[in-house]
Design an enzyme around this catalytic site. Structure first.
Site, short mmCIF file in Angstrom:
data_model
loop_
_atom_site.label_atom_id
_atom_site.label_comp_id
_atom_site.label_asym_id
_atom_site.label_seq_id
_atom_site.Cartn_x
_atom_site.Cartn_y
_atom_site.Cartn_z
N ASN A 1 0.80 -1.22 0.00
CA ASN A 1 0.00 0.00 0.00
C ASN A 1 0.84 1.27 0.00
O ASN A 1 0.30 2.36 -0.22
CB ASN A 1 -0.97 0.01 1.19
CG ASN A 1 -2.25 -0.71 0.87
OD1 ASN A 1 -2.48 -1.16 -0.24
ND2 ASN A 1 -3.12 -0.83 1.86
N TYR A 2 2.14 1.15 0.23
CA TYR A 2 3.06 2.27 0.03
C TYR A 2 3.83 2.01 -1.27
O TYR A 2 5.05 1.92 -1.29
CB TYR A 2 4.01 2.43 1.21
CG TYR A 2 3.32 2.66 2.54
CD1 TYR A 2 2.07 3.27 2.59
CD2 TYR A 2 3.90 2.25 3.74
CE1 TYR A 2 1.42 3.48 3.80
CE2 TYR A 2 3.27 2.46 4.95
CZ TYR A 2 2.03 3.07 4.99
OH TYR A 2 1.39 3.28 6.19
N ARG A 3 3.08 1.87 -2.32
CA ARG A 3 3.60 1.49 -3.64
C ARG A 3 4.87 2.28 -3.98
O ARG A 3 4.92 3.49 -3.82
CB ARG A 3 2.53 1.75 -4.69
CG ARG A 3 2.91 1.45 -6.10
CD ARG A 3 2.69 0.01 -6.46
NE ARG A 3 1.28 -0.37 -6.37
CZ ARG A 3 0.87 -1.63 -6.56
NH1 ARG A 3 1.72 -2.58 -6.82
NH2 ARG A 3 -0.43 -1.92 -6.47
#
Length: 526
Positions: A468-470
């Site tokens: 989700n912290y691509r």
């Protein structure tokens, strides 16, 4: 405005002839529009937006959060589809597949690398923000939530029904449910109940063939994959059924900030030893960055932000036993409800109405870059001092350290695709923001240097990262034909030993790699 049925084919024709020579892309877009019309018998406005639509730009920018991908030079979608029901999603998939148009799926737009609204190849956006219905069933302690809803809207809906149930997801209320759940989703009760994805019990998805599937019809493999494996690699998940979790009627929160001059280094060292071993009811996150000292010089400020599922008296007893050095006292504590703690951690003032959670507009859009790491062994004092030196060189850079342990250490690495469980002391998020496009190069250089410095102190083989912290610095699929081996360069960092299973499932459910993007799961054929 959008396109009504009467203007649909006219605008499609105008789109086709709007350039001196019609390209294959414009032909595909026009054919897509005709296909979409025939599939849906569209009779409602504001579902399809072309570049000729007066609202096209405002819709494109509405939920996109990272200004790096909203510049004049950024490629724009040929069309934006905003479904109001599942048949519109089905039609978008069927028509995009027939016309070889890439689909990007957007819910809240907090996508760190803009993959939900930017592409190097011709594309359309399927924006789910019209699909935001939430149905809470306190009798079964469950809720159905559509992917276009925000976390704030979900929390608000739960609080309207009960003050003793919550849900373990993130702290930013404008994050869209769809992407957050698909990548894992962690917040302040992660040590008590795990991730958002750990608490998903059903889902509705449109697959690459345009079929609507639920948990039973999609099968165990795909249902496993979409909970933390990046749902957009496998289909368009438009609704999720979640298990609500019990929370006490009283929750205690506190925030304490210490500078280097106030002993922050020693406190961080102690935090590394105790934060993952606290009771699962206690969560203390660190926010670390440069600040101005009392004397006007630069220093490091470390904020200890705590959430305790219980009363302040219990919290103080626990802190005095496990972390007395922090010096938490009664005046630091605020007793509230669980929804009050949500508001507090989102930065709203004490006493704010829960209705502020219904605002889906993020006021803090900026140019930004994020990265992530996992830490398995405490960082030494010398290591911290070197870290402080780098942080002092960037006023708008900071780190967030999220403690694990508790429930996160009890769930198997293989339960869902998210593998970062037992053995991880904490997760690091690196972040830097800036205000002008011309500053991009210098800020990217700084955060990459910071990330490089941290190499000896974080997980190895692989150096793990949080989906989700691509982070496209980890590697990308250059095209739809990228191999499993090429994808492993970045995929093993997000998913460790779960990556191969994800690729095998991808090969079964989407063998033509229709749902492709720069870090989508590649195909693996045994």
């Amino acid at each position: 405005m959008g396109i009504s049925i009467s203007g649909f084919l006219t605008l499609a024709f105008l789109l086709f002839i709007s350039t001196p020579s019609a390209t294959s892309t414009s032909v595909s877009a026009t054919n897509f529009l005709k296909c979409f019309q025939s599939q849906t018998n569209l009779s409602v406005p504001n579902v399809v937006f072309t570049p000729n639509s007066s609202s096209y730009t405002s819709v494109l920018q509405s939920s996109a959060q990272n200004l790096r991908f909203l510049t004049p030079s950024t490629p724009k979608p040929k069309l934006i589809i905003m479904p109001v029901n599942e048949s519109h999603i089905q039609a978008a998939v069927i028509c995009a597949k027939q016309n070889s148009i890439n689909i990007r799926i957007r819910s809240g737009g907090h996508d760190y690398e803009g993959r939900s609204y930017d592409s190097r190849i011709p594309f359309i956006i399927v924006d789910l923000s019209n699909l935001r219905a939430i149905k809470v069933d306190i009798a079964s302690n469950t809720a159905w939530v559509e992917s276009g809803a925000t976390l704030g809207e979900l929390y608000h809906a739960i609080a309207e029904q009960s003050n003793i149930y919550g849900f373990p997801a993130g702290t930013c209320p404008t994050v869209g449910v769809g992407g957050h759940f698909g990548g894992g989703g962690m917040g302040t009760i992660v040590r008590k109940y795990g991730l958002a994805a750990d608490n998903i019990i059903n889902a509705h998805m449109v697959d690459a063939n345009g079929r609507v599937l639920d948990k039973k019809s999609m099968g165990k493999g795909p249902f496993w994959a979409i909970r933390g494996g990046g749902g957009a690699s496998f289909g368009i998940i438009f609704a999720w059924k979640v298990q609500l979790v019990p929370v006490p009627s009283t929750v205690t929160v506190f925030t304490i900030t210490k500078t280097l001059e106030q002993g922050a280094t020693n406190l961080v060292q102690k935090w590394q030893l105790v934060a993952s071993n606290f009771s699962e009811n206690l969560f203390i996150r660190l926010v670390i960055g440069a600040a101005d000292s009392a004397g006007g010089n630069k220093t490091i400020a470390v904020t200890f932000a705590g959430v305790f599922l219980g009363q302040s008296e219990q919290l103080l007893t626990m802190m005095n036993e496990s972390f007395p050095e922090l010096g938490v006292v009664q005046n630091d504590c605020i007793e509230t409800s669980w929804i009050g703690s949500v508001l507090y951690n989102a930065g709203f003032p004490t006493g704010a109405s829960i209705d502020v959670l219904l605002n889906k507009t993020n006021p803090n859009k900026a140019y930004f870059k994020g990265k992530s790491d996992y830490v398995k062994e405490p960082i030494s004092e010398k290591g911290l001092e070197g870290l402080w030196n780098i942080l002092l060189q960037e006023q708008s850079g900071y780190m967030i350290w999220t403690p694990y342990g508790g429930r996160m250490g009890e769930i198997s690495d293989f339960e869902i695709p998210f593998p970062h469980r037992n053995g991880n002391l904490y997760e690091i998020q690196y972040m830097v923001t800036w205000e002008a496009e011309g500053e991009t190069k210098e800020h990217l250089h700084w955060i990459r240097r910071l990330y490089g410095y941290m190499t000896p102190f974080v997980s190895q083989n692989p150096r793990s990262a949080y989906l989700n912290y691509r982070d496209l610095d980890l590697g990308i699929n250059m095209n739809k034909n990228a191999s499993y081996e090429q994808g492993s360069v970045w995929g093993l960092k997000y998913f460790n030993n779960n990556f191969k299973r994800l690729a095998q499932i991808k090969a079964r459910v989407d063998p033509t790699n229709f749902f492709w993007y720069e870090q989508s799961i590649p195909l693996f054929s045994s």
